[in-house]
Each structure stands twice: as C-alpha cells, then as structure tokens.
Design an enzyme around this catalytic site. Structure first.
Site, mmCIF file in Angstrom:
data_model
loop_
_atom_site.group_PDB
_atom_site.id
_atom_site.type_symbol
_atom_site.label_atom_id
_atom_site.label_comp_id
_atom_site.label_asym_id
_atom_site.label_seq_id
_atom_site.Cartn_x
_atom_site.Cartn_y
_atom_site.Cartn_z
ATOM 1 N N ASP A 106 53.463 37.740 70.720
ATOM 2 C CA ASP A 106 54.452 37.674 71.791
ATOM 3 C C ASP A 106 54.467 36.264 72.357
ATOM 4 O O ASP A 106 53.433 35.585 72.384
ATOM 5 C CB ASP A 106 54.122 38.668 72.909
ATOM 6 C CG ASP A 106 54.340 40.117 72.481
ATOM 7 O OD1 ASP A 106 55.175 40.346 71.588
ATOM 8 O OD2 ASP A 106 53.673 41.008 73.036
ATOM 9 N N ASP A 155 60.971 42.860 70.083
ATOM 10 C CA ASP A 155 61.091 43.706 71.275
ATOM 11 C C ASP A 155 62.507 43.640 71.845
ATOM 12 O O ASP A 155 63.079 44.661 72.247
ATOM 13 C CB ASP A 155 60.096 43.261 72.350
ATOM 14 C CG ASP A 155 58.649 43.429 71.923
ATOM 15 O OD1 ASP A 155 58.382 44.318 71.093
ATOM 16 O OD2 ASP A 155 57.796 42.678 72.411
#
Length: 202
Positions: A161, A175
């Site tokens: 991330d 995401d």
C-alpha cells in the site's frame, strides 16, 4: 427507458421501417416475438470486462513495482502537503489494513470473487456491469498477486500500500478499483439494471 436500454446494451428492436407486416397466423407471430426477445451476442461485453480488468491490474502491478523499488524504506513523498502522501507500507490484512490476522482467509475470498466474476461473464450483456466487474476483477487480481508472491509466504503475502491521505487508511490502486467497482454495482442495482442487460422494476 430507451436511454437506459441503450446504455446497458439491451437488444435493439427491429426498426419499424424494416419490419415485416404482422401476420394473422400464430406461427408467424410467435416467430416475430422470439426474434424481438433474442439476446445479442455477449462477446463485446466480455471483452470490455477483461480489458478493464487487465488495465486495472497492470496499473496496480506497475505502481507497486515502482513503489517497492523507489519508495520503500525511504521517507514519504508529499503530493499535496500533509493531505496526500506516498508512503510505502506492507499490509497483511484486507483493504485499508483491516483484519491482519486473517490473511489466508482474505486470499481465499479474493480467489473466490475472481472465479464468480469469470463465471458471470458468460451471461454479461450490460456495458456498465462489464466495467464494474472488470474493476473488481482487476483489483482482486492485483491484491491476490501480492498475497501469493510476496513475503512472508505463499497465500500469506503482505499487500503493498502507498496512497496515504491525511486521517485515512493507506491503500493502493487495487483497493481503489475494488471500491469504485463496488459503488458502481450498487448504483446499477438501485437503477434496476441487471448484468444480462435487462431492466427490472420492484
């Protein structure tokens, strides 16, 4: 209604100018009704689904390769002051860092979602649904790739991330694709648009 049918890919009804005059016998009428309700070929919608999925997956994969090579173990990069930064982290949980103790379970769920979408593609006639499912498929594949190939091990890998808004969880492009696809599906469902290109009213 005509505009909704055009957007979701509902089969076109033959134009009045080119249609044959109605016949009085039931056989001809039945043939005409069958022709009017015939489904279009779904090849184009399936192609859209996989094209969107491939684009979402490629963008996610390339962005993570760049982040790991250039940003990991380095100071965050400010994009919009303190409001938006690029900050590489490894996330063993679900999207936005939820449930880090259930990595294997989330891996199985992602794989299941991919299988379900692939099976649904055979009956897909709606363009918006193809885009929505393509986003879900690309995002699921992006994070599943991390879980399979990244440390600490197969099906237990931590997802990369790096998008870090202020006062919000750190996430990635996969995401984002999953969330956008999910929102689009909710909107289509509220409008009564089905994946097979039909419109229903409650």
């Amino acid at each position: 209604m005509a505009e909704a049918e055009r957007i979701i890919g509902t089969p076109d009804i033959p134009e009045a100018a080119g249609a044959e005059p109605e016949q009085s016998d039931g056989k001809s009428a039945g043939a005409g009704a069958g022709a009017g309700t015939e489904r279009p070929k779904g090849r184009r919608r399936i192609a859209v689904l996989f094209a969107v999925a491939a684009l979402a997956y490629a963008l996610d994969l390339v962005s993570k390769l760049i982040v790991v090579a250039k940003l990991e173990h380095h100071a965050p990069i400010e994009i919009i002051g303190d409001w938006l930064k690029f900050d590489a982290i490894r996330n063993a949980g679900a999207a936005f860092g939820v449930g880090e103790a259930f990595t294997v379970i989330f891996t199985v769920i992602a794989a299941t979602v991919i299988v379900v979408i692939a099976r649904l593609a055979r009956k897909l006639y709606s363009l918006p649904w193809a885009i929505a499912l393509g986003l879900l498929l690309g995002g699921a594949l992006g994070n599943l790739t991390d879980r399979i190939f990244r440390s600490p091990g197969v099906f237990e890998g931590a997802v990369v991330d790096f998008i870090a808004p202020k006062h919000f969880a750190v996430f990635n492009l996969a995401d984002s694709a999953i969330v956008c696809g999910g929102i689009l599906i909710v909107l289509l469902s509220f409008r009564g648009l089905d994946p097979d290109g039909t419109v229903h009213k409650d």
